[in-house]
Design a protein around this motif. Structure first.
Motif, PDB file in Angstrom:
ATOM      1  N   LEU A  82     -15.916 -74.777  -3.236  1.00 23.86           N
ATOM      2  CA  LEU A  82     -17.201 -75.222  -3.772  1.00 23.86           C
ATOM      3  C   LEU A  82     -17.298 -76.743  -3.743  1.00 23.86           C
ATOM      4  O   LEU A  82     -18.335 -77.305  -3.371  1.00 23.86           O
ATOM      5  CB  LEU A  82     -17.376 -74.711  -5.201  1.00 23.86           C
ATOM      6  N   LEU A  83     -16.227 -77.428  -4.128  1.00 25.45           N
ATOM      7  CA  LEU A  83     -16.232 -78.893  -4.113  1.00 25.45           C
ATOM      8  C   LEU A  83     -16.398 -79.422  -2.689  1.00 25.45           C
ATOM      9  O   LEU A  83     -17.087 -80.423  -2.465  1.00 25.45           O
ATOM     10  CB  LEU A  83     -14.937 -79.426  -4.733  1.00 25.45           C
ATOM     11  N   LEU A  84     -15.794 -78.745  -1.731  1.00 25.96           N
ATOM     12  CA  LEU A  84     -15.949 -79.164  -0.336  1.00 25.96           C
ATOM     13  C   LEU A  84     -17.375 -78.931   0.150  1.00 25.96           C
ATOM     14  O   LEU A  84     -17.955 -79.770   0.844  1.00 25.96           O
ATOM     15  CB  LEU A  84     -14.951 -78.414   0.550  1.00 25.96           C
ATOM     16  N   ARG A  85     -17.959 -77.801  -0.216  1.00 23.18           N
ATOM     17  CA  ARG A  85     -19.354 -77.528   0.166  1.00 23.18           C
ATOM     18  C   ARG A  85     -20.297 -78.555  -0.453  1.00 23.18           C
ATOM     19  O   ARG A  85     -21.273 -78.975   0.172  1.00 23.18           O
ATOM     20  CB  ARG A  85     -19.755 -76.126  -0.285  1.00 23.18           C
ATOM     21  N   ALA A  86     -19.998 -78.957  -1.670  1.00 19.87           N
ATOM     22  CA  ALA A  86     -20.870 -79.895  -2.374  1.00 19.87           C
ATOM     23  C   ALA A  86     -20.868 -81.276  -1.731  1.00 19.87           C
ATOM     24  O   ALA A  86     -21.804 -82.054  -1.929  1.00 19.87           O
ATOM     25  CB  ALA A  86     -20.446 -80.002  -3.836  1.00 19.87           C
ATOM     26  N   THR A  87     -19.829 -81.586  -0.967  1.00 17.46           N
ATOM     27  CA  THR A  87     -19.715 -82.919  -0.348  1.00 17.46           C
ATOM     28  C   THR A  87     -19.674 -82.835   1.169  1.00 17.46           C
ATOM     29  O   THR A  87     -19.162 -83.730   1.836  1.00 17.46           O
ATOM     30  CB  THR A  87     -18.443 -83.625  -0.853  1.00 17.46           C
ATOM     31  N   ASP A  88     -20.257 -81.781   1.712  1.00 21.08           N
ATOM     32  CA  ASP A  88     -20.179 -81.551   3.155  1.00 21.08           C
ATOM     33  C   ASP A  88     -21.314 -82.212   3.923  1.00 21.08           C
ATOM     34  O   ASP A  88     -21.390 -82.080   5.136  1.00 21.08           O
ATOM     35  CB  ASP A  88     -20.191 -80.036   3.434  1.00 21.08           C
ATOM     36  N   GLY A  89     -22.203 -82.932   3.217  1.00 18.88           N
ATOM     37  CA  GLY A  89     -23.351 -83.517   3.902  1.00 18.88           C
ATOM     38  C   GLY A  89     -23.462 -85.011   3.715  1.00 18.88           C
ATOM     39  O   GLY A  89     -24.560 -85.571   3.728  1.00 18.88           O
ATOM     40  N   MET A  90     -22.334 -85.691   3.556  1.00 19.89           N
ATOM     41  CA  MET A  90     -22.360 -87.128   3.293  1.00 19.89           C
ATOM     42  C   MET A  90     -22.971 -87.921   4.439  1.00 19.89           C
ATOM     43  O   MET A  90     -23.504 -89.010   4.245  1.00 19.89           O
ATOM     44  CB  MET A  90     -20.944 -87.630   3.005  1.00 19.89           C
ATOM     45  N   LEU A  91     -22.900 -87.383   5.652  1.00 20.13           N
ATOM     46  CA  LEU A  91     -23.365 -88.127   6.823  1.00 20.13           C
ATOM     47  C   LEU A  91     -24.632 -87.534   7.424  1.00 20.13           C
ATOM     48  O   LEU A  91     -25.049 -87.926   8.515  1.00 20.13           O
ATOM     49  CB  LEU A  91     -22.257 -88.145   7.885  1.00 20.13           C
ATOM     50  N   VAL A  92     -25.255 -86.598   6.708  1.00 18.96           N
ATOM     51  CA  VAL A  92     -26.388 -85.880   7.281  1.00 18.96           C
ATOM     52  C   VAL A  92     -27.670 -86.696   7.259  1.00 18.96           C
ATOM     53  O   VAL A  92     -28.408 -86.750   8.233  1.00 18.96           O
ATOM     54  CB  VAL A  92     -26.610 -84.541   6.541  1.00 18.96           C
ATOM     55  N   ASP A  93     -27.957 -87.345   6.150  1.00 21.71           N
ATOM     56  CA  ASP A  93     -29.253 -87.999   6.020  1.00 21.71           C
ATOM     57  C   ASP A  93     -29.093 -89.334   5.315  1.00 21.71           C
ATOM     58  O   ASP A  93     -28.008 -89.896   5.256  1.00 21.71           O
ATOM     59  CB  ASP A  93     -30.213 -87.080   5.264  1.00 21.71           C
ATOM     60  N   GLY A  94     -30.157 -89.816   4.741  1.00 22.52           N
ATOM     61  CA  GLY A  94     -30.175 -91.141   4.149  1.00 22.52           C
ATOM     62  C   GLY A  94     -29.608 -91.212   2.751  1.00 22.52           C
ATOM     63  O   GLY A  94     -28.879 -90.340   2.284  1.00 22.52           O
TER      64      GLY A  94
END
Length: 234
Positions: A82-94
């Motif tokens: 869950l913690l990994l999923r919660a931080t899996d989009g650091m580089l996706v958007d602004g």
């Protein structure tokens, strides 16, 4: 369905401050159902899903920030996926997407030393938090070159907190467990055996070389390296 989920998340916001232990279990269940992949979406539905993601991440960060509440941290640390999923989009958007995830990593790094002070019983929790930081280290370093000055500053702060958490020296210490019962001496293991400075330097170097090879500036990486006391050759 989206509106209903938003109402549930709003309700959990109130529970966090009133009863962190109960909130942790509820947030984990809600996040497992509602946390969506961090994929860029421009339509209204996509934006609503992102808002839910961001609020769930902020709730998790708030629970970790209250690191004196052992029960909530144990629940969260025992759900590494869950913690990994919660931080899996650091580089996706602004900035709006990246900042909550960096804030989660920041409070995670700052919670490790207090958790280790619990004694032997805190070791497994610290291991879970350390694993998250280790997995997200490359993405955190990439955020150092983000267009947003706020993101750059926060990512550098996260790296500094990780280095500080890793400065704990291995050693024996008598401490009480979660129930106040004294355990045998234990040693700080995972967080202290990782050479965080070396790992951060490697990530900074790799990212700098990657940017230069693609015709981009590595100035922000060089600045961050100097602030962190790291040595990279550009």
């Amino acid at each position: 369905m989206i509106v209903e989920t938003e109402l549930v998340v709003d309700a959990l916001c109130n529970v966090v401050s009133a009863s962190p232990g109960k909130a942790a279990a509820a947030i984990v269940l809600q996040a497992e159902r509602e946390l969506q992949p961090w994929i860029a979406k421009d339509d209204d539905l996509g934006q609503k899903m992102w808002r839910i993601n961001q609020r769930i991440v902020k709730l998790i960060a708030e629970l970790i920030r209250n690191h004196d509440i052992a029960e909530s941290l144990v629940i969260l640390a025992s759900n590494p996926d869950l913690l990994l999923r919660a931080t899996d989009g650091m580089l996706v958007d602004g900035e709006a997407c990246t900042l909550p995830q960096l804030e989660l990593l920041e409070v995670t790094a700052r919670a490790i030393q207090p958790v280790l002070d619990w004694g032997e019983s805190g070791q497994s929790v610290a291991d879970g938090l350390t694993n998250l930081l280790k997995c997200r280290l490359p993405a955190t370093v990439r955020c150092v070159s983000h267009p947003s000055a706020h993101v750059r500053a926060l990512s550098t702060s996260v790296l500094r907190d990780i280095m500080y958490a890793g400065s704990v020296k291995p050693g024996a210490k008598q401490a009480a467990d979660l129930n106040g019962i004294h355990n045998p001496a234990y040693q700080y293991l995972s967080i202290s055996i990782i050479d965080w400075k070396a790992d951060i330097e490697k990530c900074l170097m790799w990212e700098a070389n990657s940017r230069l090879e693609n015709g981009m500036s590595a100035q922000f990486l060089d600045t961050a390296a100097r602030e962190l006391g790291c040595t990279i050759s550009i």
